[in-house]
Design a protein around this motif. Structure first.
Motif, PDB file in Angstrom:
ATOM      1  N   SER A 275       2.317  -3.154  -5.483  1.00  0.00           N
ATOM      2  CA  SER A 275       4.034  -3.075  -5.713  1.00  0.00           C
ATOM      3  C   SER A 275       4.169  -3.343  -7.239  1.00  0.00           C
ATOM      4  O   SER A 275       3.539  -4.339  -7.682  1.00  0.00           O
ATOM      5  N   ILE A 276       5.388  -2.643  -7.771  1.00  0.00           N
ATOM      6  CA  ILE A 276       5.792  -2.996  -8.793  1.00  0.00           C
ATOM      7  C   ILE A 276       7.258  -2.864  -8.881  1.00  0.00           C
ATOM      8  O   ILE A 276       7.740  -1.873  -8.609  1.00  0.00           O
ATOM      9  N   GLY A 277       7.912  -4.040  -8.808  1.00  0.00           N
ATOM     10  CA  GLY A 277       9.133  -4.141  -8.448  1.00  0.00           C
ATOM     11  C   GLY A 277       9.518  -3.560  -7.239  1.00  0.00           C
ATOM     12  O   GLY A 277       9.087  -4.138  -6.089  1.00  0.00           O
ATOM     13  N   GLU A 278      10.381  -2.654  -6.982  1.00  0.00           N
ATOM     14  CA  GLU A 278      10.635  -2.212  -5.818  1.00  0.00           C
ATOM     15  C   GLU A 278       9.774  -0.949  -5.528  1.00  0.00           C
ATOM     16  O   GLU A 278      10.057  -0.318  -4.391  1.00  0.00           O
ATOM     17  N   LYS A 279       8.916  -0.464  -6.450  1.00  0.00           N
ATOM     18  CA  LYS A 279       8.016   0.856  -6.133  1.00  0.00           C
ATOM     19  C   LYS A 279       6.529   0.348  -5.449  1.00  0.00           C
ATOM     20  O   LYS A 279       6.094  -0.857  -5.821  1.00  0.00           O
ATOM     21  N   LEU A 280       6.521   0.862  -4.432  1.00  0.00           N
ATOM     22  CA  LEU A 280       5.111   0.739  -3.608  1.00  0.00           C
ATOM     23  C   LEU A 280       4.057   1.853  -3.553  1.00  0.00           C
ATOM     24  O   LEU A 280       4.726   2.999  -3.549  1.00  0.00           O
ATOM     25  N   PHE A 281       2.906   1.307  -3.989  1.00  0.00           N
ATOM     26  CA  PHE A 281       1.698   2.307  -4.000  1.00  0.00           C
ATOM     27  C   PHE A 281       0.669   1.975  -2.723  1.00  0.00           C
ATOM     28  O   PHE A 281       0.554   0.918  -2.453  1.00  0.00           O
ATOM     29  N   ALA A 282      -0.054   3.052  -2.340  1.00  0.00           N
ATOM     30  CA  ALA A 282      -1.308   2.825  -1.446  1.00  0.00           C
ATOM     31  C   ALA A 282      -2.314   3.576  -2.121  1.00  0.00           C
ATOM     32  O   ALA A 282      -2.290   4.472  -2.761  1.00  0.00           O
ATOM     33  N   PHE A 283      -3.451   2.935  -1.804  1.00  0.00           N
ATOM     34  CA  PHE A 283      -4.843   3.548  -2.427  1.00  0.00           C
ATOM     35  C   PHE A 283      -5.929   3.499  -1.346  1.00  0.00           C
ATOM     36  O   PHE A 283      -5.884   2.684  -0.423  1.00  0.00           O
ATOM     37  N   GLY A 284      -6.881   4.499  -1.395  1.00  0.00           N
ATOM     38  CA  GLY A 284      -7.768   4.405  -0.583  1.00  0.00           C
ATOM     39  C   GLY A 284      -9.126   5.193  -0.825  1.00  0.00           C
ATOM     40  O   GLY A 284      -9.403   5.453  -1.798  1.00  0.00           O
ATOM     41  N   ASP A 285      -9.902   5.839   0.420  1.00  0.00           N
ATOM     42  CA  ASP A 285     -10.957   6.665   0.099  1.00  0.00           C
ATOM     43  C   ASP A 285     -10.653   7.830  -0.555  1.00  0.00           C
ATOM     44  O   ASP A 285      -9.514   8.462  -0.627  1.00  0.00           O
ATOM     45  N   HIS A 286     -11.540   8.666  -1.194  1.00  0.00           N
ATOM     46  CA  HIS A 286     -11.688   9.814  -1.734  1.00  0.00           C
ATOM     47  C   HIS A 286     -10.513   9.820  -2.889  1.00  0.00           C
ATOM     48  O   HIS A 286      -9.901  10.748  -2.979  1.00  0.00           O
ATOM     49  N   SER A 287     -10.472   8.930  -3.538  1.00  0.00           N
ATOM     50  CA  SER A 287      -9.680   8.811  -4.770  1.00  0.00           C
ATOM     51  C   SER A 287      -8.236   8.830  -4.341  1.00  0.00           C
ATOM     52  O   SER A 287      -7.593   9.287  -5.178  1.00  0.00           O
ATOM     53  N   THR A 288      -7.922   8.500  -3.215  1.00  0.00           N
ATOM     54  CA  THR A 288      -6.549   8.516  -2.744  1.00  0.00           C
ATOM     55  C   THR A 288      -5.640   7.465  -3.465  1.00  0.00           C
ATOM     56  O   THR A 288      -5.905   6.416  -3.443  1.00  0.00           O
ATOM     57  N   LEU A 289      -4.265   8.223  -3.875  1.00  0.00           N
ATOM     58  CA  LEU A 289      -3.418   7.236  -4.517  1.00  0.00           C
ATOM     59  C   LEU A 289      -2.172   7.807  -4.071  1.00  0.00           C
ATOM     60  O   LEU A 289      -1.670   8.958  -4.392  1.00  0.00           O
TER      61      LEU A 289
END
Length: 340
Positions: A275-289
């Motif tokens: 998270s950056i401030g109120e922004k949220l990200f997820a990441f995972g397999d197969h270069s997933t962002l």
């Protein structure tokens, strides 16, 4: 050597054998030498230039990177075979280090006092007070397997693992206190939301909260269908997300009593949130962002190979630094995205 060439040698050998024992013996030896030399000539010379060139790199294709942490001046990345990479925060220039005994490092965190701590699969915590240049290890006194660690706001170290085990140290690993929820479940994550609120999460959908900085834990809530939590991220004592297999992301606003499935554009496992401030990200397999749009999740093109991503952090430039499998360590410009 071709089969036709070999047949010619055999035909010649039979011819010389029919001319007499002495001649056959002499010529057999000569032909054997010719065949040996010819076979050697058929093999391409071994070229090790590529191997040696790869060894000279600070980040290699054989590296399996597992975690990123940054203090005010330095980035630290850890991975397989005792690998520690360090770089100035404001200019990516990696220096390669390797810890004694080459332990498999699975996580790294930074403490408020700017020191670093890492966890290895052989049940050791590694401490660095000089921006990752040197490390001291402390054995974790438990028979349980350990997967995740964090540094609390008071600089104490917390580690979680199998049999719902939680360990913590207030003296940089000199002594440890161990407790368990007595659930036969692997804990995969621990997060301090603030000085007093802590969440642990893991196997079989286990989620538990502490309201007294980890001194005691609420009765675990279980996410339905034995959800295996690879990653969890809470923004308050009640609101949070968990990620798991097949691109699944679930959301709770009542501290895990109930969960709502959110739409994602991937079938790849989710390994973490950032998270950056109120922004949220997820990441995972197969270069997933992925980025959270406020209701569901949108995919970000990483322009990368189909490798797993294990950690993400933001650089002073605003770009993301991503780390993962097969030596994947790269920065990515992120376009402005509306967050929740």
């Amino acid at each position: 050597m071709t089969s036709i060439t070999k047949k010619r040698y055999v035909d010649n050998l039979n011819f010389y054998k029919s001319s007499g024992p002495a001649l056959a013996k002499l010529e057999t030896a000569g032909l054997a030498l010719i065949i040996s030399l010819s076979l050697v000539g058929c093999e391409a010379p071994l070229n090790l230039e590529g191997v040696e060139a790869e060894k000279q790199k600070q980040v290699r294709r054989t590296d399996q990177l597992q975690g990123i942490a940054a203090n005010a001046t330095t980035l630290v990345v850890v991975g397989s075979d005792g690998l520690v990479l360090t770089s100035p925060l404001d200019q990516l220039s990696w220096t390669r280090h390797q810890l004694d005994d080459a332990p498999a490092l699975v996580d790294v965190a930074v403490c408020p006092d700017q020191s670093f701590v890492a966890l290895s699969i052989d049940k050791r915590a590694w401490f660095s007070a000089d921006n990752g240049l040197s490390w001291q290890s402390k054995k974790l006194p438990t028979p349980e397997d350990l997967l995740d660690l964090t540094c609390a706001p008071d600089n104490s170290i917390w580690v979680v693992g199998s049999f719902s085990t939680v360990l913590n140290s207030t003296d940089k690993g000199e002594s440890w206190h161990e407790t368990t929820l007595n659930e036969d479940a692997m804990l995969t994550g621990i997060q301090f939301v603030d000085q007093n609120t802590v969440f642990i999460s893991g196997e079989f959908g286990l989620v538990s909260r502490s309201d007294d900085a980890g001194m005691s834990w609420n009765t675990p809530e279980m996410i339905p269908n034995d959800f295996y939590t690879h990653a969890a991220h809470f923004t308050s004592a009640s609101e949070g997300w968990v990620g798991g297999l097949s691109g699944q992301i679930l959301y709770t606003e009542d501290a895990g009593v109930s969960w709502e499935k959110q739409l994602t554009p991937t079938e790849s496992p989710i390994y973490g949130f950032y998270s950056i401030g109120e922004k949220l990200f997820a990441f995972g397999d197969h270069s997933t962002l992925l980025s959270f749009t406020g209701q569901d999740w949108a995919e970000i093109d990483t322009h990368g190979r189909p490798v797993y991503l294990r950690d993400v952090t933001q650089l002073p430039s605003g770009d993301f630094l991503l780390a993962g499998g097969s030596g994947s360590l790269f920065s990515l410009a992120i376009q402005p995205i509306s967050g929740k």
